[in-house]
Design a protein around this motif. Structure first.
Motif, PDB file in Angstrom:
ATOM      1  N   VAL A 174     -52.988 -72.162  12.138  1.00  0.00           N
ATOM      2  CA  VAL A 174     -53.941 -73.248  12.405  1.00  0.00           C
ATOM      3  C   VAL A 174     -55.191 -73.072  11.543  1.00  0.00           C
ATOM      4  CG1 VAL A 174     -55.408 -74.326  14.143  1.00  0.00           C
ATOM      5  CG2 VAL A 174     -53.084 -73.627  14.746  1.00  0.00           C
ATOM      6  N   PHE A 175     -55.703 -71.863  11.456  1.00  0.00           N
ATOM      7  CA  PHE A 175     -56.896 -71.611  10.637  1.00  0.00           C
ATOM      8  C   PHE A 175     -56.593 -71.783   9.143  1.00  0.00           C
ATOM      9  CE2 PHE A 175     -58.332 -69.597  14.563  1.00  0.00           C
ATOM     10  CZ  PHE A 175     -59.648 -70.024  14.618  1.00  0.00           C
ATOM     11  N   TRP A 176     -55.402 -71.335   8.714  1.00  0.00           N
ATOM     12  CA  TRP A 176     -55.034 -71.548   7.309  1.00  0.00           C
ATOM     13  C   TRP A 176     -54.981 -73.034   6.979  1.00  0.00           C
ATOM     14  CZ3 TRP A 176     -55.895 -68.189   3.905  1.00  0.00           C
ATOM     15  CH2 TRP A 176     -55.592 -66.839   4.051  1.00  0.00           C
ATOM     16  N   ALA A 177     -54.534 -73.857   7.927  1.00  0.00           N
ATOM     17  CA  ALA A 177     -54.389 -75.296   7.678  1.00  0.00           C
ATOM     18  C   ALA A 177     -55.729 -75.984   7.448  1.00  0.00           C
ATOM     19  CB  ALA A 177     -53.655 -75.953   8.849  1.00  0.00           C
ATOM     20  N   LEU A 178     -56.807 -75.381   7.898  1.00  0.00           N
ATOM     21  CA  LEU A 178     -58.132 -75.988   7.722  1.00  0.00           C
ATOM     22  C   LEU A 178     -58.685 -75.785   6.313  1.00  0.00           C
ATOM     23  CD1 LEU A 178     -59.831 -74.878  11.082  1.00  0.00           C
ATOM     24  CD2 LEU A 178     -58.798 -77.101  10.552  1.00  0.00           C
TER      25      LEU A 178
END
Length: 395
Positions: A174-178
């Motif tokens: 989820v954090f990588w997707a940001l």
């Protein structure tokens, strides 16, 4: 500051509003990055071998560094062009997200969150002052509402999507997707923001001068109580919904989506009704959000009731920032950067303390104790604000 320094070329309104939109996206990503641990609190705690209360401090550590950055940014940045300061803070957000996503342990996670705190403090300390330079004075409330529309977007989609995708792929993904979204925002800043040179360096003495104004002191304390109430509850909303309402991840994501989508109503209402004398509006956030928290405490065992009170809370949440930043722009218009620094420091201190105290109440007593603490802070804010007239600058 000279009049020229407070406005951009009025022959370029498109560039000004494009810059406001760029800042709105930055707001969306800042709020998403700052509060994503709320929707991922349980899996993050499990993955890092920490308690939920300890993992909640990932929000408080960013708040601690945001306080320091907000107080120091106008002095540290000196006469640097504010466009490039905003670009630098966005680049720092990108680095923070990468560190959090790759964190092998709790310590590295906290380092990443500390960097995010510097970005948060720097951006918000300058945001209102920059908006006041991008549009004519009469359009400032509308521009603030547009900028905080990014908050509505983050509230509507970040938490539920983060919760859902975290369940499917894992919280790190989820954090990588940001990161690519923040990279796009970085480029947009460079293209859309006009040059924002500083005519006069602001220092700590300017902030101390503001603190000598009684109406501003009262406003800051009331703002802190209101924000502290909101985030004592919001930081630990997921444990409440899991333990009291008894929801699984799918229903949890739907409830968070309801809360977030209600924020669009708040954004619309802020753009339409927050204008002129803001004194009667100052107590609304604490009154409405505190009331919604009490409703959750009493009836939160019902999914339907929980959804209703979360919608009420979410709608007021997006009006919250517009109301208080409009108060600041109207009552401290002679020193917007200094006032912005103090406002951000006050808000971030409240978020920090809300996360710390809420986590202690959760770990030591119960989630109900955390919500009772939130309601008590809201009541204190309402009593202090009264009719709001003592928080307006003398005529």
């Amino acid at each position: 500051m000279t009049a020229a320094a407070l406005s951009i070329d009025e022959n370029k309104p498109a560039a000004a509003w494009a810059a406001v939109l760029s800042m709105a996206l930055c707001v969306a990503m800042l709020i998403t990055s700052e509060f994503m641990p709320v929707s991922l609190l349980t899996p993050m705690a499990d993955g890092l071998g920490a308690t939920e209360g300890q993992t909640g401090q990932a929000i408080s550590i960013s708040g601690l560094f945001a306080v320091a950055a907000s107080l120091l940014i106008t002095t540290a940045a000196g006469k640097l062009n504010r466009k490039w300061v905003l670009v630098a803070t966005t680049a720092l957000m990108l680095l923070s997200l990468a560190l959090v996503a790759a964190a092998p342990n709790f310590a590295v996670l906290m380092v990443g969150r500390a960097l995010l705190g510097i970005c948060i403090g720097g951006f918000w300390a300058l945001a209102a002052a920059v908006i006041m330079r991008l549009v004519p004075q009469g359009d400032v409330p509308r521009a603030l509402a547009l900028m905080f529309g990014g908050q509505a977007i983050a509230a509507a989609f970040a938490a539920p999507i983060g919760s859902y995708l975290g369940g499917l792929f894992g919280w790190r993904e989820v954090f990588w997707a940001l990161t690519p979204i923040v990279a796009i925002n970085l480029v947009w800043h460079v293209v859309a923001l006009p040059s924002l040179p500083v005519a006069q360096k602001r220092d700590v003495l300017g902030m101390l001068g503001l603190l000598k104004r009684p109406y501003f002191q009262r406003g800051l304390i009331a703002c802190m109580l209101s924000w502290g109430s909101a985030f004592t509850m919001f930081t630990y909303l997921r444990p409440f919904l899991e333990r009291v309402t008894g929801v699984e991840v799918t229903v949890l994501s739907i409830l968070l989506l309801i809360l977030g989508c209600a924020g669009f109503i708040g954004t619309w209402a802020a753009g339409r009704f927050v204008k002129g004398n803001v004194a009667p509006l100052l107590k609304l956030p604490a009154l409405v959000m505190g009331g919604a928290t009490a409703g959750l405490l009493l009836l939160g065992f019902s999914v339907v009731a929980a959804g209703l009170f979360m919608a009420i809370w979410g709608a007021m949440n997006t009006m919250f920032s517009v109301i208080w930043m409009t108060w600041m722009s109207q009552n401290v218009d002679d020193a917007p950067e200094a006032a912005g620094s103090l406002m951000v420091a006050a808000i971030q201190t409240s978020i920090l303390l809300g996360a710390v105290v809420g986590g202690m109440l959760l770990d030591s007593f119960s989630i109900q104790a955390t919500f009772i603490g939130s309601i008590a802070l809201a009541a204190a804010a309402i009593l202090l604000i009264g009719d709001g007239r003592k928080m307006l600058k003398p005529e």
